[in-house]
Each structure stands twice: as C-alpha cells, then as structure tokens.
Scaffold this active site. Sequence first.
Site, PDB file in Angstrom:
ATOM      1  N   SER A 103       0.817  -1.216   0.000  1.00  0.00           N
ATOM      2  CA  SER A 103       0.000   0.000   0.000  1.00  0.00           C
ATOM      3  C   SER A 103       0.848   1.261   0.000  1.00  0.00           C
ATOM      4  O   SER A 103       0.345   2.328  -0.371  1.00  0.00           O
ATOM      5  CB  SER A 103      -0.934   0.011   1.213  1.00  0.00           C
ATOM      6  OG  SER A 103      -0.183   0.084   2.405  1.00  0.00           O
ATOM      7  N   LYS A 117       0.726   4.478   6.931  1.00  0.00           N
ATOM      8  CA  LYS A 117       0.205   5.360   5.877  1.00  0.00           C
ATOM      9  C   LYS A 117       0.888   6.716   6.002  1.00  0.00           C
ATOM     10  O   LYS A 117       1.691   6.964   6.900  1.00  0.00           O
ATOM     11  CB  LYS A 117      -1.318   5.520   6.000  1.00  0.00           C
ATOM     12  CG  LYS A 117      -2.103   4.219   6.037  1.00  0.00           C
ATOM     13  CD  LYS A 117      -2.045   3.458   4.738  1.00  0.00           C
ATOM     14  CE  LYS A 117      -2.817   2.136   4.836  1.00  0.00           C
ATOM     15  NZ  LYS A 117      -2.723   1.319   3.601  1.00  0.00           N
TER      16      LYS A 117
END
Length: 319
Positions: free
Chosen positions: A150, A217
């Site tokens: 990701s 993230k």
Amino acid sequence: MGEAPQPQRRLNWPSLRPASDDEQPAADPSGTWLPSAAPRAADPGSLPPPAFDWLYRDPRRWAPQHGPSGRDPSALPGPFLPPGTADASPRVPASPAPPLEPAPVAPPAAAGRSRAVPIIREVVETLLLAALVFLAVRASVQHYRVDGTSMYPTLEDGEFLLVNSLVYTRVDVEALARYVPGWDPGPPARRHLFHAPKRGDIVVFHHPSGVHRDLVKRVIGLPGETVEIRGGVVYIDGRRLIEPYLAGGAVPLGDMAPVVVPPDSYFVMGDNRNHSQDSRVFGPIPVNDIVGKAFLTWWPREKFGLAPNQAPRLAGAED
C-alpha cells in the site's frame, strides 16, 4: 668632684646573690653529677676551664636524662626541688611494654568472599542499568515490518522500520496547572510534548476496526481541513495537493466527496493509491490511535537510511 665609679659586682646567677670576688663556685655541691665533689687534679697540658663552667654544672639548671630503666622520676612534672631534697628511694624499673600481637589474618574462604562481593555488586548494577536502558529505548523506539504494497514505491513489502513513539506524545497541561500556583495554560487542555503529526509524515497507527493489526500510511489532511479527490488528485480546502512521492508509482484514480477532518483526527492515505485501504474507506483516524512516526528504514541494506517523510505542498495561483 664626686666619688670614683665602682666596678660592677659579679652576681652568682641564677640565685642573683651578690658574691665576693674571692668566692669560687662549687662544681657539683650535691654530688649529683660527679662521682665525687672533690676537685680533680688539673691536667698540666689542658686549658683552664671557662669562666662560666660552674653555671653549666649547676644541678638546678639541668634535668637527668632517660636511662635504660625508663624515665627518671625527677624529670616528671612537679615541683622544682633544690639540690639535696630529691627522693633518695631506690628507683623501680619500669615494667616492659607488652609485646604487640599480630593482626588477625582472615581465612582464605573469607578473603575470597570479600573479594567476590564487589564483583557481584558491579554485575548487578550493570544488569540493572542495562535493563533501564532497554526499557527506555523500548518505550520510545519500536520496530515494524511493512506487510503489503500500500506504500509502494516509497516502502516495499518486507521492509523494516524504526518508529519514534514519543514524538507525538500529548500532555494534559490542565492537570499540571493544578500543582503550579498562578499558572493558567489556557486552551487546549492537551498538548503535544514535541509536535503534532504533520502533512507528509509516515505514521504507524492501530487499525480503526479494532483488529490487532497496525497500518502504515502517510498523513494527508490535518484537523479542520476539507479533503476532496477529483480524478485521483487530492484537494485540500479547494487547493490541489502536489505530492512528489507519487512520481514513481501508478497514476491515482478515483473520486471522493469532500470530507471534513474532525478535531484531533487526521486523514491518511497510502502512496499506492489504487491498492491502499486508508481513510477513504474507514475515515479519519483519531490521534490517540497513532503509535508513532517512522524515522529510519534499516532493512534491506540497500534501503537503509532515514524514512522518506516528504512534505507535499499546496498549489498556488501559479501552479
């Protein structure tokens, strides 16, 4: 005319008694120093005695020396007696001093134990210090392994990170103000010890669904901002966000309606926008769920270095 001056009369010191010119001082009147008070025959070849030889031999001017039997009683403190009044009692020899006893020697086993005690103390102190350092480092720095793609191309699958878990620590200043007289910290009640998360920081946080799994993230939207996505491009309060860390990846796709970030929350997204489950799915994350900020990548070796916490910028009128 007055009388002729008379010559100075010689004094018999130390009694300061005037003496006639014909009087001869006795060499040893009490027989204390000489074996006999009788005058000895003068040596024809010797020089005449000095004029003050009688003063040196006066027993009232000298004290007996210490002999083999100890200190003479006449040398002890007390009244200074004239010659002939000293105690004629036989002297009692002083008792010999007791022999010195050798210092006790510790047995070999006790000596070994005495040497082992400092070594054991140093080992225990070293272990305690190492434990404290380990706990302090463990509380401030944690390591994580990237699982998934990701964050590609910034972070690869299997990459190891070191995360600073103290940089976003918050302190309740109102609770501290209760113990400091006259201090009014004002709002907000809770403040970050160092600084709050910034746009572009790579953060590790707990999964919002409560699953025992942490995610990594990048921070995109800050508290109070409005985040919108049009054609894969992020807009913050209507201004386009220029993200240089996306240059090596796939072109982002998709749209998202405007979302207002609540207070004490942050909007996070993965760099691989087309394959990332982030705030577009579960919404902004609370600041209390953030574990820390990634500051170092240490594996694989070719990726060793500071974590790529690149800060994007908002486009201006010229962009």
